[in-house]
Write a protein that holds these residues in place. Structure first.
Motif, PDB file in Angstrom:
ATOM      1  N   PHE A  53      -7.661  -2.230  10.562  1.00 23.09           N
ATOM      2  CA  PHE A  53      -7.431  -0.786  10.688  1.00 23.09           C
ATOM      3  C   PHE A  53      -8.762  -0.075  10.590  1.00 23.09           C
ATOM      4  O   PHE A  53      -9.669  -0.545   9.905  1.00 23.09           O
ATOM      5  CB  PHE A  53      -6.553  -0.272   9.545  1.00 23.09           C
ATOM      6  CG  PHE A  53      -5.166  -0.798   9.550  1.00 23.09           C
ATOM      7  CD1 PHE A  53      -4.222  -0.297  10.429  1.00 23.09           C
ATOM      8  CD2 PHE A  53      -4.786  -1.800   8.665  1.00 23.09           C
ATOM      9  CE1 PHE A  53      -2.925  -0.782  10.428  1.00 23.09           C
ATOM     10  CE2 PHE A  53      -3.496  -2.285   8.662  1.00 23.09           C
ATOM     11  CZ  PHE A  53      -2.564  -1.772   9.539  1.00 23.09           C
ATOM     12  N   VAL A 112     -10.437   3.063   9.008  1.00 24.04           N
ATOM     13  CA  VAL A 112     -10.171   4.113   8.035  1.00 24.04           C
ATOM     14  C   VAL A 112     -11.376   5.040   7.994  1.00 24.04           C
ATOM     15  O   VAL A 112     -12.498   4.639   8.276  1.00 24.04           O
ATOM     16  CB  VAL A 112      -9.872   3.566   6.623  1.00 24.04           C
ATOM     17  CG1 VAL A 112      -8.550   2.840   6.596  1.00 24.04           C
ATOM     18  CG2 VAL A 112     -10.976   2.657   6.137  1.00 24.04           C
ATOM     19  N   VAL A 140     -11.145  -1.972   8.224  1.00 26.01           N
ATOM     20  CA  VAL A 140     -10.582  -2.775   7.138  1.00 26.01           C
ATOM     21  C   VAL A 140      -9.813  -3.926   7.761  1.00 26.01           C
ATOM     22  O   VAL A 140      -8.886  -3.703   8.531  1.00 26.01           O
ATOM     23  CB  VAL A 140      -9.598  -1.938   6.285  1.00 26.01           C
ATOM     24  CG1 VAL A 140      -8.950  -2.807   5.216  1.00 26.01           C
ATOM     25  CG2 VAL A 140     -10.309  -0.761   5.655  1.00 26.01           C
ATOM     26  N   ALA A 163      -7.164  -6.111   7.446  1.00 28.67           N
ATOM     27  CA  ALA A 163      -5.996  -6.252   6.584  1.00 28.67           C
ATOM     28  C   ALA A 163      -5.442  -7.673   6.636  1.00 28.67           C
ATOM     29  O   ALA A 163      -5.013  -8.213   5.619  1.00 28.67           O
ATOM     30  CB  ALA A 163      -4.926  -5.248   6.991  1.00 28.67           C
ATOM     31  N   PRO A 168      -2.118  -9.861  -4.506  1.00 28.79           N
ATOM     32  CA  PRO A 168      -2.331  -8.574  -5.186  1.00 28.79           C
ATOM     33  C   PRO A 168      -2.181  -7.406  -4.212  1.00 28.79           C
ATOM     34  O   PRO A 168      -2.050  -7.609  -3.008  1.00 28.79           O
ATOM     35  CB  PRO A 168      -3.766  -8.683  -5.683  1.00 28.79           C
ATOM     36  CG  PRO A 168      -4.439  -9.629  -4.750  1.00 28.79           C
ATOM     37  CD  PRO A 168      -3.370 -10.586  -4.302  1.00 28.79           C
ATOM     38  N   ASN A 169      -2.231  -6.186  -4.731  1.00 25.71           N
ATOM     39  CA  ASN A 169      -2.158  -5.001  -3.888  1.00 25.71           C
ATOM     40  C   ASN A 169      -3.290  -5.009  -2.876  1.00 25.71           C
ATOM     41  O   ASN A 169      -4.419  -5.327  -3.216  1.00 25.71           O
ATOM     42  CB  ASN A 169      -2.278  -3.735  -4.738  1.00 25.71           C
ATOM     43  CG  ASN A 169      -0.932  -3.313  -5.272  1.00 25.71           C
ATOM     44  OD1 ASN A 169       0.087  -3.589  -4.640  1.00 25.71           O
ATOM     45  ND2 ASN A 169      -0.921  -2.685  -6.418  1.00 25.71           N
ATOM     46  N   ALA A 174      -3.576  -6.963  -0.334  1.00 22.64           N
ATOM     47  CA  ALA A 174      -3.892  -8.297   0.178  1.00 22.64           C
ATOM     48  C   ALA A 174      -3.521  -8.444   1.653  1.00 22.64           C
ATOM     49  O   ALA A 174      -4.028  -9.331   2.333  1.00 22.64           O
ATOM     50  CB  ALA A 174      -3.161  -9.354  -0.635  1.00 22.64           C
ATOM     51  N   GLY A 175      -2.620  -7.576   2.134  1.00 16.78           N
ATOM     52  CA  GLY A 175      -2.202  -7.679   3.534  1.00 16.78           C
ATOM     53  C   GLY A 175      -0.765  -8.141   3.690  1.00 16.78           C
ATOM     54  O   GLY A 175      -0.338  -8.491   4.794  1.00 16.78           O
ATOM     55  N   LYS A 176       0.009  -8.113   2.613  1.00 13.30           N
ATOM     56  CA  LYS A 176       1.398  -8.571   2.668  1.00 13.30           C
ATOM     57  C   LYS A 176       2.243  -7.657   3.546  1.00 13.30           C
ATOM     58  O   LYS A 176       2.936  -8.118   4.460  1.00 13.30           O
ATOM     59  CB  LYS A 176       2.007  -8.596   1.256  1.00 13.30           C
ATOM     60  CG  LYS A 176       1.227  -9.415   0.250  1.00 13.30           C
ATOM     61  CD  LYS A 176       1.916  -9.461  -1.094  1.00 13.30           C
ATOM     62  CE  LYS A 176       2.006  -8.114  -1.805  1.00 13.30           C
ATOM     63  NZ  LYS A 176       0.712  -7.557  -2.213  1.00 13.30           N
ATOM     64  N   VAL A 236       1.538   3.993  13.702  1.00 13.09           N
ATOM     65  CA  VAL A 236       1.659   2.740  12.953  1.00 13.09           C
ATOM     66  C   VAL A 236       1.659   2.944  11.451  1.00 13.09           C
ATOM     67  O   VAL A 236       1.116   2.140  10.717  1.00 13.09           O
ATOM     68  CB  VAL A 236       0.543   1.751  13.331  1.00 13.09           C
ATOM     69  CG1 VAL A 236       0.844   1.123  14.664  1.00 13.09           C
ATOM     70  CG2 VAL A 236      -0.804   2.435  13.313  1.00 13.09           C
ATOM     71  N   ARG A 237       2.203   3.998  10.958  1.00  8.55           N
ATOM     72  CA  ARG A 237       2.230   4.171   9.532  1.00  8.55           C
ATOM     73  C   ARG A 237       3.570   3.785   8.963  1.00  8.55           C
ATOM     74  O   ARG A 237       4.574   4.025   9.555  1.00  8.55           O
ATOM     75  CB  ARG A 237       1.931   5.614   9.149  1.00  8.55           C
ATOM     76  CG  ARG A 237       0.568   5.685   8.562  1.00  8.55           C
ATOM     77  CD  ARG A 237      -0.022   7.034   8.729  1.00  8.55           C
ATOM     78  NE  ARG A 237      -1.461   6.845   8.909  1.00  8.55           N
ATOM     79  CZ  ARG A 237      -2.298   6.623   7.911  1.00  8.55           C
ATOM     80  NH1 ARG A 237      -1.872   6.565   6.683  1.00  8.55           N
ATOM     81  NH2 ARG A 237      -3.578   6.464   8.147  1.00  8.55           N
TER      82      ARG A 237
HETATM   83  N1  ADP Z   1      -1.958   2.151   8.490  1.00 10.50           N
HETATM   84  C1  ADP Z   1      -3.066   1.770   7.849  1.00 10.50           C
HETATM   85  N2  ADP Z   1      -4.234   2.409   8.072  1.00 10.50           N
HETATM   86  C2  ADP Z   1      -5.362   2.020   7.457  1.00 10.50           C
HETATM   87  N3  ADP Z   1      -5.439   1.031   6.566  1.00 10.50           N
HETATM   88  C3  ADP Z   1      -4.318   0.345   6.287  1.00 10.50           C
HETATM   89  C4  ADP Z   1      -3.068   0.687   6.908  1.00 10.50           C
HETATM   90  N4  ADP Z   1      -2.117  -0.153   6.427  1.00 10.50           N
HETATM   91  C5  ADP Z   1      -2.747  -0.979   5.557  1.00 10.50           C
HETATM   92  N5  ADP Z   1      -4.065  -0.679   5.465  1.00 10.50           N
HETATM   93  C6  ADP Z   1      -5.069  -1.394   4.649  1.00 10.50           C
HETATM   94  O1  ADP Z   1      -4.925  -2.762   4.882  1.00 10.50           O
HETATM   95  C7  ADP Z   1      -5.040  -3.493   3.680  1.00 10.50           C
HETATM   96  C8  ADP Z   1      -3.785  -4.316   3.434  1.00 10.50           C
HETATM   97  O2  ADP Z   1      -2.711  -3.449   3.132  1.00 10.50           O
HETATM   98  P1  ADP Z   1      -1.215  -3.929   2.877  1.00 10.50           P
HETATM   99  O3  ADP Z   1      -0.824  -4.833   3.980  1.00 10.50           O
HETATM  100  O4  ADP Z   1      -0.393  -2.722   2.654  1.00 10.50           O
HETATM  101  O5  ADP Z   1      -1.355  -4.768   1.531  1.00 10.50           O
HETATM  102  P2  ADP Z   1      -0.242  -5.190   0.483  1.00 10.50           P
HETATM  103  O6  ADP Z   1       1.098  -4.923   1.057  1.00 10.50           O
HETATM  104  O7  ADP Z   1      -0.514  -6.629   0.249  1.00 10.50           O
HETATM  105  O8  ADP Z   1      -0.490  -4.382  -0.748  1.00 10.50           O
HETATM  106  C9  ADP Z   1      -5.337  -2.485   2.594  1.00 10.50           C
HETATM  107  O9  ADP Z   1      -6.713  -2.442   2.391  1.00 10.50           O
HETATM  108  C10 ADP Z   1      -4.820  -1.199   3.169  1.00 10.50           C
HETATM  109  O10 ADP Z   1      -5.536  -0.107   2.666  1.00 10.50           O
END
Ligand code: ADP
Ligand code: MG
Lengths: 317, 254
Positions: free
Chosen positions: A11, A13, A22, A24, A43-44, A46-48, B253-254
C-alpha cells in the motif's frame, strides 16, 4: 481447498513527498486442506487482514495466485465470492436493524430468493442460539451475540470456506469459549475455516494447523504440536529481581544455553535439556551472588516459536 | 435483471434505516421550512422589479430555488453517510457477495433521492397556503429534474468521499464546492436581477441551467428553452457522477 502462491500486496501511505510504500504481504505461500481450521497467527500489522481480504476478492493483489474452493481468484472472482464467506474484523451489524433482517438481507444479496432467505435465516438463528432476540434491534445485543450474528451472516449462503478475521477480539472469556465451539461445529459439518488471530491460546487450542506471519511473511507453518516440537529442547525461566541484565551477561555464551531473552521479570533461556541445565544455571547464579526468586522448566509454547523465529515476543503486544 | 434486483435490495434496506431514524428526516426539514416561512415573505418587494406583484409570484420564484438548494446541499453531504457505513463494515459485508457493484451505490443514492423528494413534496405543500400555484403535470416534470439533481449531487459526494475518506477534510471541501455552485445559480433570487458579468460567470455553472429550468416549470413557462436545456445538462451530469462514484467504489480498497 485454498492454494496460495507468492501472494504480494503493498500500500502507499502518506501523501506526495511523504508517500512511502508499506509491504503488507510479501510472498505468502500456503495451502489449506478441506475441513480444517487453519489459523493465521501474528501481531498487529503483520498482514493477516490484508491476506484474508485478498482471498475474499476485496483487495486486488499486486502479485501471486490463489485458487479457493476450486475457483481462480484472478480469473473468476465471481465464483470465489459465491463459495466463500467473510466475517470482517470489526463486525458488520447495524444498530437499528434486527438480526433476522440482517440475515435475510445478506442471504438475498447472495441471490437467494425471499422465501428461502427467510427459511435459512430462521435456521441460522436457531443454530447460533439467537432466536430469542432475533427481532430486537442489534443495538441491544452483547458483543458475543453481535459476533454470532456476524458469523451467521458469513455462512448464510453455505460457503465452502469461511474466513474469520480476529473473531474473538474484544470478547469476554466465556463468549470466546462459546465461539470456539461454534467454529468447531462448523468444521465438523465439513466447512473449511481460515481464521486470523493474535491470541496464542486461540491458535493453540482451536486451530488444526497454523501459519505464523510477521511483517507480511510466513515464518513458520504446521500443526501447533509440530511447531512447538520444532523448538528443540526446553525453556527455563528464571525470576530475577532487577538483576536480569547482570545474569544475562553471565549466562550469555554458556555452553548449555542456546538462546537467551531478557524479559519483564527475569530471563528466558532456551536449553538443550532442562534437567541438566537447571542445576548448572542455579550454580552459576549462586556463584556470582545473583539472587533469584524462581526457576521453572517449561515445554516450549507458540510464543517461544514466535520468539525464536522473530526475536520478539507476541505476548507483549 | 440481477442488477435491478440488487439495487432494489439495497434501496429497501436504506429506506428501512431512514424509517428507523426519523430524527434525521426532521432535522433535514427544519432549515428549508424556516427559509420558506421567514425569508420568502421578504421577496415580494425585492422581486417587484421583475414584475412580481403578489406573494404568489414571490413563492413561485422562490420555492423552486429553495428546492434546488435542498436537494443539492443534502445530496452533497450524502458522502458522510457512506463513510460511516464504510467504517462500520456494512459495505465490506456487501462487497464480498456477488451483488452488482453498481447496485450497491445506486440503491444507496436512490434512497437518498427518495428522502429528498419526500421533503420537496412537503415543502411544496406547505407553500401552497401562501399562494403558490402550480400545474400538477409540470410540477411532476420539475420533480424529475430535482430528483436528477439529487442523484447527481449524491454521486458526486460519494465519489469525493472515496477520494478523500476523512470526514474532517470532506466537510470543508464540500462547502467550498457547494457554496459558489449555489450562489452562482440564482437559487435565492433569479439572476435576471444580476449584472451581466455575473450572469456570464453563472452560465458556466451547470446548476444555473437546471435552476432556471426548474423555475420555468414552477412559474408556468414550460415552453421556456431553459427546461429542455436544464434537463439535458442534469441527465448528462447525473450519468457522469454516478459512473464516477461506481468506478471509485469498485476499486476502493478500505
Ligand atoms: N488500505 C490500506 N492502506 C494503507 N495501508 C494499509 C491498508 N491496509 C493495511 N495497511 C497496512 O498494511 C499492514 C498490514 O495490515 P493488516 O493486514 O491490517 O495487518 P493485521 O490484520 O495483521 O493487523 C499494516 O502496516 C497496515 O498499516
Ligand atoms: Mg487485522
Amino acid at each position: 481447498m485454498i492454494e496460495v502462491k507468492g501472494l504480494r500486496k503493498s500500500f502507499t501511505v502518506g501523501k506526495r513527498r511523504k508517500a512511502r510504500s508499506v509491504e503488507a504481504v510479501r510472498g505468502v505461500d500456503l495451502s489449506v486442506a478441506e475441513g480444517e481450521i487453519f489459523g493465521f497467527l501474528g501481531p498487529n500489522g503483520a498482514g493477516k487482514t490484508t491476506t484474508a481480504r485478498i482471498l475474499c476478492t476485496l483487495v486486488e493483489p499486486d502479485g501471486g495466485d490463489a485458487v479457493i474452493a476450486g475457483a481462480d481468484l484472478r480469473e473468476d472472482p465471481g465464483t470465489v465470492r459465491q463459495r466463500v464467506g467473510y466475517v470482517p474484523q470489526g463486525g458488520t451489524t447495524t444498530d437499528e436493524v434486527t438480526a433476522r433482517e440482517e440475515l435475510v438481507l445478506q442471504a438475498r444479496m447472495y441471490g437467494i430468493g425471499k422465501a428461502e432467505a427467510i427459511e435459512r435465516s430462521e435456521k441460522a438463528l436457531a443454530s447460533f442460539e439467537l432466536t430469542e432476540f432475533a427481532d430486537r434491534q442489534c443495538r441491544t445485543y452483547s458483543g458475543g451475540q453481535r459476533r454470532r450474528v456476524d458469523i451467521a451472516m458469513g455462512i448464510i449462503h453455505e460457503p465452502k470456506v469461511l474466513f474469520l478475521d480476529e473473531p474473538t477480539t474484544g470478547l469476554d472469556p466465556q463468549s470466546r469459549a462459546h465461539l470456539w465451539d461454534e467454529v468447531r461445529r462448523l468444521r465438523d459439518a465439513g466447512m473449511t475455516v481460515f481464521l486470523t488471530t493474535h491470541y496464542l491460546e486461540e491458535a493453540d487450542a482451536l486451530c488444526d494447523r497454523i501459519a505464523i506471519i510477521d511483517h507480511g511473511e510466513i515464518v513458520a507453518l504446521g500443526t501447533p504440536t509440530e511447531l512447538k516440537h520444532g523448538v528443540a529442547g526446553d525453556v527455563v525461566t528464571v525470576g530475577l529481581n532487577g538483576a536480569a541484565p547482570r545474569a544475562a551477561e553471565l549466562l550469555e555464551g554458556s555452553s548449555y544455553v542456546r538462546k537467551l531473552e531478557v524479559g519483564e521479570g527475569g530471563l528466558r533461556l532456551y536449553v538443550e535439556d532442562g534437567t541438566t541445565a537447571m542445576p548448572q544455571i542455579m550454580r552459576a547464579l549462586d556463584g556470582h551472588d545473583i539472587a533469584f526468586d524462581t526457576v521453572e522448566l517449561h515445554r516450549p509454547s507458540l510464543d517461544d516459536v514466535f520468539l525464536i523465529k522473530t526475536g520478539r515476543s507476541l505476548r507483549d503486544k | 435483471m440481477k442488477f435491478l434486483r440488487d439495487t432494489w435490495l439495497v434501496y429497501q434496506r436504506q429506506m428501512l434505516l431512514v424509517g428507523r431514524t426519523p430524527a434525521r428526516l426532521v432535522i433535514g426539514f427544519l432549515q428549508p421550512i424556516a427559509y420558506l416561512l421567514l425569508f420568502a415573505p421578504l421577496l415580494k418587494n425585492a422581486l417587484s422589479s421583475t414584475g412580481a406583484t403578489s406573494y404568489a409570484d414571490a413563492y413561485r420564484v422562490y420555492v423552486p430555488g429553495l428546492l434546488v438548494v435542498l436537494v443539492l446541499l443534502s445530496g452533497f453531504f450524502a458522502g458522510f453517510g457512506l463513510l460511516a457505513e464504510l467504517r462500520s463494515g456494512v459495505i465490506e459485508r456487501s462487497r464480498v457477495t456477488p451483488a452488482s457493484r453498481v447496485a450497491l451505490i445506486l440503491g444507496r443514492a436512490l434512497s437518498e433521492v427518495t428522502t429528498l423528494m419526500g421533503q420537496a413534496v412537503v415543502i411544496t405543500v406547505v407553500a401552497i397556503p401562501f399562494g403558490l400555484t402550480v400545474d400538477l403535470g409540470w410540477l411532476l416534470v420539475a420533480y424529475v429534474m430535482l430528483a436528477l439533481m439529487a442523484l447527481m449531487a449524491c454521486g458526486f459526494s460519494y465519489a469525493i468521499a472515496m477520494l478523500i475518506p476523512s470526514p474532517a477534510a470532506l466537510g470543508p471541501l464540500i462547502n467550498t464546492i457547494s457554496q459558489p455552485l449555489s450562489l452562482l445559480s440564482g437559487v435565492l433570487l433569479p439572476l435576471t436581477l444580476a449584472p451581466a458579468w455575473l450572469v456570464g460567470i453563472a452560465e458556466w455553472n451547470p446548476i444555473y441551467w437546471t435552476t432556471n429550468g426548474t423555475r420555468a416549470l414552477f412559474t408556468g413557462n414550460p415552453g421556456d428553452p431553459a427546461v429542455w436545456q436544464g434537463m439535458v445538462v442534469i441527465i448528462v451530469l447525473a450519468a457522469i457522477t454516478v459512473t464516477w462514484a461506481t468506478k471509485m467504489f469498485a476499486k476502493q480498497v478500505r
